[in-house]
Design a protein around this motif. Structure first.
Motif, short mmCIF file in Angstrom:
data_model
loop_
_atom_site.label_atom_id
_atom_site.label_comp_id
_atom_site.label_asym_id
_atom_site.label_seq_id
_atom_site.Cartn_x
_atom_site.Cartn_y
_atom_site.Cartn_z
N ARG A 3 0.84 -1.20 0.00
CA ARG A 3 0.00 0.00 0.00
C ARG A 3 0.87 1.24 0.00
O ARG A 3 1.93 1.27 0.59
CB ARG A 3 -0.88 0.02 1.26
N ARG A 4 0.40 2.25 -0.65
CA ARG A 4 1.12 3.52 -0.66
C ARG A 4 1.24 4.01 0.78
O ARG A 4 0.29 4.02 1.53
CB ARG A 4 0.35 4.54 -1.49
N GLY A 5 2.44 4.40 1.15
CA GLY A 5 2.67 4.89 2.51
C GLY A 5 3.08 3.79 3.47
O GLY A 5 3.54 4.06 4.56
N ALA A 6 2.91 2.53 3.08
CA ALA A 6 3.30 1.42 3.95
C ALA A 6 4.76 1.08 3.71
O ALA A 6 5.22 1.06 2.57
CB ALA A 6 2.43 0.20 3.69
N ARG A 7 5.48 0.84 4.77
CA ARG A 7 6.89 0.47 4.64
C ARG A 7 7.00 -1.04 4.47
O ARG A 7 6.34 -1.80 5.15
CB ARG A 7 7.67 0.89 5.89
N THR A 23 24.33 -1.92 7.12
CA THR A 23 23.33 -2.18 6.07
C THR A 23 22.18 -1.18 6.16
O THR A 23 21.72 -0.66 5.13
CB THR A 23 22.80 -3.61 6.17
N LYS A 24 21.73 -0.90 7.38
CA LYS A 24 20.65 0.09 7.54
C LYS A 24 21.09 1.45 7.01
O LYS A 24 20.31 2.16 6.37
CB LYS A 24 20.24 0.20 9.00
N THR A 25 22.35 1.80 7.24
CA THR A 25 22.87 3.08 6.75
C THR A 25 22.89 3.10 5.23
O THR A 25 22.48 4.09 4.61
CB THR A 25 24.29 3.32 7.30
N LEU A 30 15.38 4.49 1.58
CA LEU A 30 14.42 3.60 0.94
C LEU A 30 13.26 3.36 1.90
O LEU A 30 13.43 3.44 3.11
CB LEU A 30 15.07 2.26 0.57
N ASP A 31 12.12 3.06 1.36
CA ASP A 31 10.94 2.86 2.19
C ASP A 31 10.92 1.44 2.75
O ASP A 31 10.05 0.63 2.42
CB ASP A 31 9.68 3.15 1.37
#
Length: 77
Positions: A3-7, A23-25, A30-31
């Motif tokens: 869904r749009r807005g959902a990560r 890795t997070k860095t 990114l969403d």
């Protein structure tokens, strides 16, 4: 379908805090919501007995997917 807005949640097949942070860095912006194996502490450790880093990563990704039913990103070097 996302869904749009959902990560999108992505599970990183690591317990090493430094590698998870790195890795997070790299994926910042990114969403994605990155979880690591420490956040899923009920999971067993998968033995890395492959003959290559790729084989170990594949073994871990497949084993953790069977355990939690979510896509797993695994990378060994």
């Amino acid at each position: 379908m996302v869904r749009r807005g959902a990560r999108m949640e992505l599970v990183y097949g690591k317990r090493n805090p430094a590698k998870v942070t790195s890795t997070k860095t790299m994926l910042d912006g990114l969403d994605l919501q990155i979880k690591d194996l420490c956040s899923l502490d009920h999971l067993p450790t998968v033995e890395e007995s492959g003959i290559s880093p790729l084989e170990n990563a594949k073994t871990k990704a497949e084993a953790y997917y069977r355990l939690i039913g979510k896509p797993i990103f695994a990378c060994d070097s």
